[in-house]
Motif scaffolding. Sequence first.
Motif, mmCIF file in Angstrom:
data_model
loop_
_atom_site.group_PDB
_atom_site.id
_atom_site.type_symbol
_atom_site.label_atom_id
_atom_site.label_comp_id
_atom_site.label_asym_id
_atom_site.label_seq_id
_atom_site.Cartn_x
_atom_site.Cartn_y
_atom_site.Cartn_z
ATOM 1 N N ASP A 72 0.865 -1.398 0.120
ATOM 2 C CA ASP A 72 0.067 -0.045 0.156
ATOM 3 C C ASP A 72 0.814 1.215 -0.038
ATOM 4 O O ASP A 72 0.247 2.284 -0.480
ATOM 5 C CB ASP A 72 -0.916 0.114 1.095
ATOM 6 C CG ASP A 72 -2.047 -0.705 1.030
ATOM 7 O OD1 ASP A 72 -2.437 -1.274 -0.240
ATOM 8 O OD2 ASP A 72 -2.763 -1.064 2.072
ATOM 9 N N PRO A 77 -4.154 0.867 -2.938
ATOM 10 C CA PRO A 77 -4.620 -0.460 -2.302
ATOM 11 C C PRO A 77 -5.298 -1.523 -2.977
ATOM 12 O O PRO A 77 -5.046 -2.584 -2.763
ATOM 13 C CB PRO A 77 -5.798 0.249 -1.112
ATOM 14 C CG PRO A 77 -5.349 1.719 -1.031
ATOM 15 C CD PRO A 77 -4.801 2.013 -2.407
ATOM 16 N N LYS A 78 -6.169 -1.109 -4.277
ATOM 17 C CA LYS A 78 -6.745 -2.152 -4.952
ATOM 18 C C LYS A 78 -5.668 -2.770 -5.686
ATOM 19 O O LYS A 78 -5.743 -4.284 -5.542
ATOM 20 C CB LYS A 78 -7.693 -1.668 -5.713
ATOM 21 C CG LYS A 78 -9.111 -1.064 -4.799
ATOM 22 C CD LYS A 78 -10.103 -0.790 -5.912
ATOM 23 C CE LYS A 78 -11.374 -0.165 -4.913
ATOM 24 N NZ LYS A 78 -12.408 0.264 -5.791
ATOM 25 N N THR A 79 -4.742 -2.262 -6.098
ATOM 26 C CA THR A 79 -3.745 -3.042 -6.899
ATOM 27 C C THR A 79 -2.792 -3.814 -5.937
ATOM 28 O O THR A 79 -2.546 -4.870 -6.336
ATOM 29 C CB THR A 79 -2.948 -1.848 -7.740
ATOM 30 O OG1 THR A 79 -3.484 -1.124 -8.360
ATOM 31 C CG2 THR A 79 -1.742 -2.629 -8.607
ATOM 32 N N ALA A 81 -3.643 -5.254 -3.020
ATOM 33 C CA ALA A 81 -4.606 -6.537 -2.759
ATOM 34 C C ALA A 81 -4.535 -7.600 -3.821
ATOM 35 O O ALA A 81 -4.376 -8.821 -3.764
ATOM 36 C CB ALA A 81 -5.867 -6.168 -2.224
ATOM 37 N N PHE A 82 -4.836 -6.975 -5.261
ATOM 38 C CA PHE A 82 -4.861 -7.675 -6.413
ATOM 39 C C PHE A 82 -3.564 -8.664 -6.506
ATOM 40 O O PHE A 82 -3.669 -9.691 -6.908
ATOM 41 C CB PHE A 82 -5.009 -7.208 -7.335
ATOM 42 C CG PHE A 82 -5.117 -7.638 -8.828
ATOM 43 C CD1 PHE A 82 -6.127 -8.878 -9.057
ATOM 44 C CD2 PHE A 82 -4.147 -7.873 -9.886
ATOM 45 C CE1 PHE A 82 -6.020 -9.447 -10.349
ATOM 46 C CE2 PHE A 82 -4.019 -8.729 -10.849
ATOM 47 C CZ PHE A 82 -4.669 -9.507 -11.088
#
Length: 133
Positions: A72, A77-79, A81-82
């Motif tokens: 992060d 954050p989404k990248t 987590a992916f």
Amino acid sequence: MTQTGPDEGSALFAAVREDVRALLRQELRLAQTELMQKGRNAGKGTAALGGAAVCGALATAGSVVFTLRVLDRYLPPKTAAFLLTAGYGAAAGALAAWGYAQIREAMPLYPEETVENVQANVHQAFPGDSPAP
């Protein structure tokens, strides 16, 4: 024409019986060795599948929070987590494929060489007979 006496016939029968016993013992030892090797290979494949299950659980487990927080810092954050989920998923897929291949290599779970040897011995003992369909 010579006739064999009762002693000669029983001695011949006893010799044949001992030969059959020795052959059966030898084939059973071969079957045991072959099945033990197949069991070892299947055990490796099963262990790999267990590892795949652990890696799959890690893909969704809360123990990845630390790594996710580190990502992060550098990624949205989404990248982050992916990417983390994809990495664990890829590891699980690779271990599952390897484990499945190990288990398939161990199949079938019967002593193939022993069965072939017994069939060859039967065909050699009874050359004119053909197996029933």
